[in-house]
Motif scaffolding. Sequence first.
Motif, short mmCIF file in Angstrom:
data_model
loop_
_atom_site.label_atom_id
_atom_site.label_comp_id
_atom_site.label_asym_id
_atom_site.label_seq_id
_atom_site.Cartn_x
_atom_site.Cartn_y
_atom_site.Cartn_z
N GLU A 1 17.91 3.46 -15.03
CA GLU A 1 18.52 2.13 -15.09
C GLU A 1 17.68 1.12 -15.87
OE1 GLU A 1 21.49 0.91 -13.34
OE2 GLU A 1 21.93 3.06 -13.31
N ILE A 2 16.45 1.48 -16.18
CA ILE A 2 15.55 0.52 -16.85
C ILE A 2 16.15 0.05 -18.17
CG2 ILE A 2 13.31 0.22 -17.99
CD1 ILE A 2 12.14 2.13 -15.82
N LYS A 3 16.58 0.98 -19.01
CA LYS A 3 17.10 0.63 -20.33
C LYS A 3 18.31 -0.29 -20.21
CE LYS A 3 18.86 2.55 -24.62
NZ LYS A 3 19.33 3.74 -25.32
N GLU B 1 -8.42 3.08 -10.50
CA GLU B 1 -8.26 4.20 -11.44
C GLU B 1 -6.95 4.07 -12.21
OE1 GLU B 1 -10.52 6.56 -12.34
OE2 GLU B 1 -11.84 5.32 -11.10
N LEU B 2 -5.89 3.71 -11.52
CA LEU B 2 -4.59 3.51 -12.16
C LEU B 2 -4.68 2.41 -13.22
CD1 LEU B 2 -1.50 3.86 -12.43
CD2 LEU B 2 -1.30 2.14 -10.62
N LEU B 3 -5.32 1.34 -12.89
CA LEU B 3 -5.41 0.20 -13.81
C LEU B 3 -6.20 0.55 -15.08
CD1 LEU B 3 -5.92 -2.62 -11.19
CD2 LEU B 3 -3.83 -2.10 -12.46
N LYS B 4 -7.08 1.54 -15.00
CA LYS B 4 -7.84 1.98 -16.18
C LYS B 4 -6.96 2.73 -17.17
CE LYS B 4 -12.27 2.53 -13.81
NZ LYS B 4 -13.24 3.53 -13.31
N ILE B 5 -5.91 3.39 -16.69
CA ILE B 5 -5.10 4.24 -17.57
C ILE B 5 -3.73 3.65 -17.91
CG2 ILE B 5 -6.24 6.35 -16.77
CD1 ILE B 5 -3.62 6.91 -15.11
N SER B 6 -3.41 2.49 -17.37
CA SER B 6 -2.09 1.89 -17.63
C SER B 6 -2.24 0.49 -18.21
CB SER B 6 -1.26 1.84 -16.34
OG SER B 6 -1.87 0.98 -15.40
N GLU B 7 -1.17 0.05 -18.87
CA GLU B 7 -1.15 -1.28 -19.45
C GLU B 7 -0.08 -2.17 -18.83
OE1 GLU B 7 -0.74 -0.82 -23.68
OE2 GLU B 7 -2.50 0.49 -23.79
N THR C 1 6.89 2.36 -7.65
CA THR C 1 6.23 3.62 -8.02
C THR C 1 5.25 4.00 -6.92
OG1 THR C 1 4.46 2.49 -9.23
CG2 THR C 1 6.41 3.14 -10.50
N HIS C 2 4.97 5.33 -6.89
CA HIS C 2 4.09 5.85 -5.85
C HIS C 2 3.05 6.83 -6.39
CE1 HIS C 2 7.98 4.64 -4.11
NE2 HIS C 2 7.20 4.04 -3.24
N THR C 3 3.10 7.09 -7.70
CA THR C 3 2.13 7.98 -8.33
C THR C 3 1.73 7.40 -9.68
OG1 THR C 3 3.76 9.30 -9.55
CG2 THR C 3 3.26 10.02 -7.29
N HIS C 4 0.60 7.86 -10.17
CA HIS C 4 0.16 7.43 -11.50
C HIS C 4 1.19 7.83 -12.55
CE1 HIS C 4 -4.44 7.00 -10.54
NE2 HIS C 4 -3.68 6.54 -9.56
N ASP C 5 1.73 9.04 -12.43
CA ASP C 5 2.73 9.50 -13.40
C ASP C 5 3.96 8.61 -13.41
OD1 ASP C 5 1.16 11.60 -14.28
OD2 ASP C 5 2.14 13.10 -12.99
N GLU C 6 4.41 8.15 -12.24
CA GLU C 6 5.56 7.26 -12.20
C GLU C 6 5.25 5.93 -12.88
OE1 GLU C 6 8.08 8.61 -8.22
OE2 GLU C 6 6.67 6.92 -8.05
N VAL C 7 4.05 5.43 -12.69
CA VAL C 7 3.65 4.16 -13.34
C VAL C 7 3.70 4.34 -14.86
CG1 VAL C 7 1.77 2.53 -13.71
CG2 VAL C 7 2.28 3.35 -11.39
N LEU C 8 3.13 5.43 -15.34
CA LEU C 8 3.11 5.68 -16.79
C LEU C 8 4.52 5.90 -17.34
CD1 LEU C 8 -0.11 7.87 -16.99
CD2 LEU C 8 0.14 5.43 -17.54
N LYS C 9 5.37 6.52 -16.55
CA LYS C 9 6.77 6.70 -16.96
C LYS C 9 7.48 5.35 -17.06
CE LYS C 9 11.01 9.13 -15.66
NZ LYS C 9 11.64 10.06 -14.69
N ALA C 10 7.29 4.49 -16.08
CA ALA C 10 7.90 3.16 -16.10
C ALA C 10 7.42 2.39 -17.32
CB ALA C 10 7.55 2.40 -14.82
N GLN C 11 6.15 2.50 -17.61
CA GLN C 11 5.57 1.83 -18.78
C GLN C 11 6.21 2.35 -20.07
OE1 GLN C 11 1.20 1.29 -18.90
NE2 GLN C 11 1.26 2.51 -20.77
N SER C 12 6.37 3.66 -20.18
CA SER C 12 6.93 4.24 -21.41
C SER C 12 8.41 3.91 -21.58
CB SER C 12 6.73 5.76 -21.43
OG SER C 12 7.57 6.40 -20.48
N LEU C 13 9.11 3.65 -20.48
CA LEU C 13 10.54 3.34 -20.54
C LEU C 13 10.80 1.84 -20.72
CD1 LEU C 13 11.89 5.80 -17.83
CD2 LEU C 13 12.16 5.98 -20.32
#
Length: 184
Positions: A90-92, A144-150, A105-117
Amino acid sequence: MQKYLITSREFYTDTPAIFRNVVHEQFIKHTPTYALYRDKSNPNYDIQAPHFVEVCRQFENIKSFIHMDVKLAKKLGANGVHLISTQFDEIKKAKELGLEVIISTHTHDEVLKAQSLGADAVTYSPIFASPDKGEPKGIEDLKELLKISEIKVFALGGIVEKEQIKMIQESGAYGFASIRYFYS
Protein backbone atom coordinates in the motif's frame (compact mmCIF):
# COMPACT_ATOMS: atom_id res chain seq x y z
CA MET A 1 13.12 14.37 19.14
CA GLN A 2 9.71 13.86 17.58
CA LYS A 3 6.74 12.59 19.61
CA TYR A 4 4.15 10.31 17.99
CA LEU A 5 0.95 9.99 20.03
CA ILE A 6 -1.12 6.89 19.27
CA THR A 7 -4.71 6.79 20.48
CA SER A 8 -6.25 3.85 22.29
CA ARG A 9 -9.91 3.15 22.82
CA GLU A 10 -9.35 2.41 26.51
CA PHE A 11 -8.69 6.12 27.11
CA TYR A 12 -11.87 7.59 25.61
CA THR A 13 -15.45 6.79 24.61
CA ASP A 14 -17.24 6.78 21.27
CA THR A 15 -19.05 9.98 22.17
CA PRO A 16 -17.58 12.53 19.73
CA ALA A 17 -17.52 15.44 22.19
CA ILE A 18 -15.72 13.41 24.87
CA PHE A 19 -13.33 11.91 22.32
CA ARG A 20 -12.47 15.35 20.93
CA ASN A 21 -11.96 16.76 24.42
CA VAL A 22 -9.66 13.93 25.56
CA VAL A 23 -7.55 14.14 22.39
CA HIS A 24 -7.37 17.94 22.62
CA GLU A 25 -6.24 17.78 26.26
CA GLN A 26 -3.54 15.23 25.47
CA PHE A 27 -2.25 17.36 22.59
CA ILE A 28 -1.96 20.38 24.89
CA LYS A 29 -0.30 18.35 27.66
CA HIS A 30 2.21 16.45 25.50
CA THR A 31 2.67 18.56 22.33
CA PRO A 32 3.18 15.66 19.93
CA THR A 33 4.34 16.35 16.39
CA TYR A 34 2.58 13.28 14.98
CA ALA A 35 -0.72 11.73 16.03
CA LEU A 36 -2.38 8.50 14.95
CA TYR A 37 -6.04 7.64 15.31
CA ARG A 38 -5.84 3.90 15.97
CA ASP A 39 -8.88 1.96 17.08
CA LYS A 40 -9.02 -1.58 15.71
CA SER A 41 -12.28 -2.50 17.42
CA ASN A 42 -14.45 0.52 16.61
CA PRO A 43 -17.10 -0.41 14.00
CA ASN A 44 -17.66 3.34 13.53
CA TYR A 45 -14.01 4.20 12.92
CA ASP A 46 -14.84 6.15 9.76
CA ILE A 47 -17.36 8.25 11.73
CA GLN A 48 -14.94 9.03 14.58
CA ALA A 49 -11.88 9.64 12.34
CA PRO A 50 -13.04 13.04 11.00
CA HIS A 51 -13.28 14.31 14.60
CA PHE A 52 -9.68 13.25 15.18
CA VAL A 53 -8.40 14.96 12.02
CA GLU A 54 -10.33 18.11 12.91
CA VAL A 55 -8.77 18.27 16.39
CA CYS A 56 -5.31 17.80 14.85
CA ARG A 57 -5.97 20.76 12.53
CA GLN A 58 -6.47 22.98 15.58
CA PHE A 59 -2.75 22.53 16.30
CA GLU A 60 -0.30 24.02 13.83
CA ASN A 61 2.47 21.49 14.46
CA ILE A 62 0.60 18.17 14.66
CA LYS A 63 0.47 15.84 11.66
CA SER A 64 -2.61 13.61 11.58
CA PHE A 65 -2.43 9.94 10.59
CA ILE A 66 -5.20 7.44 9.94
CA HIS A 67 -4.63 3.76 10.72
CA MET A 68 -4.44 1.33 7.79
CA ASP A 69 -7.02 3.02 5.52
CA VAL A 70 -5.35 4.89 2.65
CA LYS A 71 -8.61 5.98 1.04
CA LEU A 72 -10.06 7.31 4.29
CA ALA A 73 -6.85 9.22 5.08
CA LYS A 74 -7.00 10.89 1.67
CA LYS A 75 -10.75 11.58 1.91
CA LEU A 76 -10.38 13.26 5.33
CA GLY A 77 -7.36 15.31 4.33
CA ALA A 78 -5.15 13.68 6.95
CA ASN A 79 -1.44 14.24 6.58
CA GLY A 80 -0.82 10.56 6.23
CA VAL A 81 -1.57 6.92 6.83
CA HIS A 82 0.00 4.49 9.26
CA LEU A 83 0.20 1.06 7.66
CA ILE A 84 0.71 -2.26 9.43
CA SER A 85 3.51 -4.68 8.57
CA THR A 86 1.30 -6.65 6.17
CA GLN A 87 0.58 -3.55 4.05
CA PHE A 88 3.89 -2.90 2.31
CA ASP A 89 2.05 -3.08 -1.02
CA GLU A 90 0.00 0.00 0.00
CA ILE A 91 3.01 2.32 0.33
CA LYS A 92 3.16 3.24 -3.36
CA LYS A 93 -0.59 3.90 -3.58
CA ALA A 94 -0.52 6.14 -0.50
CA LYS A 95 2.48 8.09 -1.81
CA GLU A 96 0.76 8.57 -5.19
CA LEU A 97 -2.18 10.10 -3.32
CA GLY A 98 0.15 12.59 -1.65
CA LEU A 99 0.04 11.01 1.80
CA GLU A 100 2.92 10.64 4.19
CA VAL A 101 3.48 7.00 5.07
CA ILE A 102 4.54 5.49 8.35
CA ILE A 103 4.60 1.70 8.51
CA SER A 104 4.93 -0.64 11.48
CA THR A 105 8.08 -2.78 11.41
CA HIS A 106 9.52 -5.43 13.69
CA THR A 107 12.77 -6.48 11.99
CA HIS A 108 15.73 -4.76 10.39
CA ASP A 109 14.74 -6.30 7.05
CA GLU A 110 11.25 -4.79 7.28
CA VAL A 111 12.74 -1.36 8.01
CA LEU A 112 15.02 -1.61 4.98
CA LYS A 113 12.11 -2.80 2.84
CA ALA A 114 9.97 0.17 3.93
CA GLN A 115 12.88 2.48 3.12
CA SER A 116 13.33 0.97 -0.36
CA LEU A 117 9.60 1.26 -1.11
CA GLY A 118 9.53 4.97 -0.27
CA ALA A 119 7.87 5.09 3.14
CA ASP A 120 8.55 8.32 5.02
CA ALA A 121 9.07 6.70 8.41
CA VAL A 122 8.67 3.49 10.38
CA THR A 123 7.75 2.52 13.88
CA TYR A 124 10.14 -0.16 15.11
CA SER A 125 8.97 -2.31 17.98
CA PRO A 126 8.95 -3.44 20.67
CA ILE A 127 11.92 -1.58 22.11
CA PHE A 128 10.94 -2.19 25.74
CA ALA A 129 8.68 -4.83 27.29
CA SER A 130 5.10 -4.28 26.17
CA PRO A 131 2.02 -6.43 26.88
CA ASP A 132 1.59 -9.21 24.29
CA LYS A 133 4.28 -7.82 21.95
CA GLY A 134 7.03 -10.42 22.32
CA GLU A 135 10.64 -10.11 23.39
CA PRO A 136 11.82 -6.49 23.59
CA LYS A 137 14.54 -5.50 21.12
CA GLY A 138 16.29 -3.06 23.42
CA ILE A 139 18.26 0.11 22.83
CA GLU A 140 21.38 -1.62 21.46
CA ASP A 141 19.36 -3.27 18.68
CA LEU A 142 17.79 0.11 17.89
CA LYS A 143 21.26 1.66 17.63
CA GLU A 144 22.38 -1.10 15.26
CA LEU A 145 19.32 -0.50 13.09
CA LEU A 146 20.02 3.22 12.93
CA LYS A 147 23.55 2.50 11.64
CA ILE A 148 22.24 0.62 8.59
CA SER A 149 19.11 2.62 7.71
CA GLU A 150 18.37 6.14 6.53
CA ILE A 151 14.60 6.23 7.06
CA LYS A 152 13.08 8.09 10.00
CA VAL A 153 12.62 5.62 12.87
CA PHE A 154 10.14 6.03 15.70
CA ALA A 155 10.98 3.70 18.60
CA LEU A 156 7.80 2.02 19.85
CA GLY A 157 6.84 -0.42 22.54
CA GLY A 158 6.76 -0.21 26.31
CA ILE A 159 7.65 3.48 26.45
CA VAL A 160 6.10 4.79 29.65
CA GLU A 161 8.88 6.68 31.47
CA LYS A 162 11.00 9.75 30.77
CA GLU A 163 14.21 7.73 31.30
CA GLN A 164 13.23 5.46 28.39
CA ILE A 165 12.65 8.51 26.21
CA LYS A 166 16.08 9.83 27.16
CA MET A 167 17.68 6.53 26.08
CA ILE A 168 15.81 6.65 22.76
CA GLN A 169 16.91 10.22 22.19
CA GLU A 170 20.52 9.29 22.92
CA SER A 171 20.27 6.41 20.42
CA GLY A 172 19.75 8.89 17.59
CA ALA A 173 16.23 7.74 16.69
CA TYR A 174 14.02 10.28 14.92
CA GLY A 175 11.45 10.00 17.68
CA PHE A 176 9.32 7.79 19.86
CA ALA A 177 5.76 6.56 19.53
CA SER A 178 3.57 5.46 22.39
CA ILE A 179 0.05 4.95 23.64
CA ARG A 180 0.48 4.59 27.39
CA TYR A 181 3.06 7.36 27.87
CA PHE A 182 0.65 9.97 26.53
CA TYR A 183 -2.32 8.80 28.60
CA SER A 184 -0.59 8.32 31.93
